[in-house]
Design a protein around this motif. Sequence first.
Motif: not given
Length: 196
Positions: A42, A109, A112-113, A144
């Motif tokens: 990420k 989000q 996170e997903e 994040a």
Amino acid sequence: MYFPDLGPNIARKGKPRMNRIARWILRTLNWSVEGTLPNHKKLVVIGAYHTSNWDFFVAMAVMFALDLEGSWIAKHTIFRWPLGPIMRAFGGNPVDRNQHQGQVQRAIQLFEEREKFIYAITPEGTRSKVKRWKTGFYHIAIGAQVDIVPAYFDYPGRKVGFGKPFTPTGDVERDIAELQRFYEPYRATAARPERV
């Protein structure tokens, strides 16, 4: 022409045909890539200086040439028919610049997903000359818990480059000043130098 080999942790599109077409386009236009992305699952990638609509086309070509599964934001008006479905297929997410609330949290989000995720954003938030960068990208990276990778456009040299990953410390002013120092050699190399 150099195209970096990317590590197995980086999010990929898995579209070899688009990969070959994008590399052919970049070679034909004499664009190349400098540096590489770290082998992280990420990342937040920032692109500066954003001075021209050509930035989008060059960035998309590089994304496909490297087979990157990236996500990015742009003003909502370009997502209208008939371009909307194409923009979304290319990883685009519309954003209404008049509505500032919740955008950072929505991006966090997404991190996170997903198991692997690259989020690309222009820190200026506009093609016009700005005195201060917007800090949304920074707060996304903090929230994040991911590194920031600075990417640049060198129009005279026809290169897109990636710098080393930067881990935000929480000191917004100091960290953004350090990221901006990375871009100092590229201030005069944008498509519209008068805007930087």
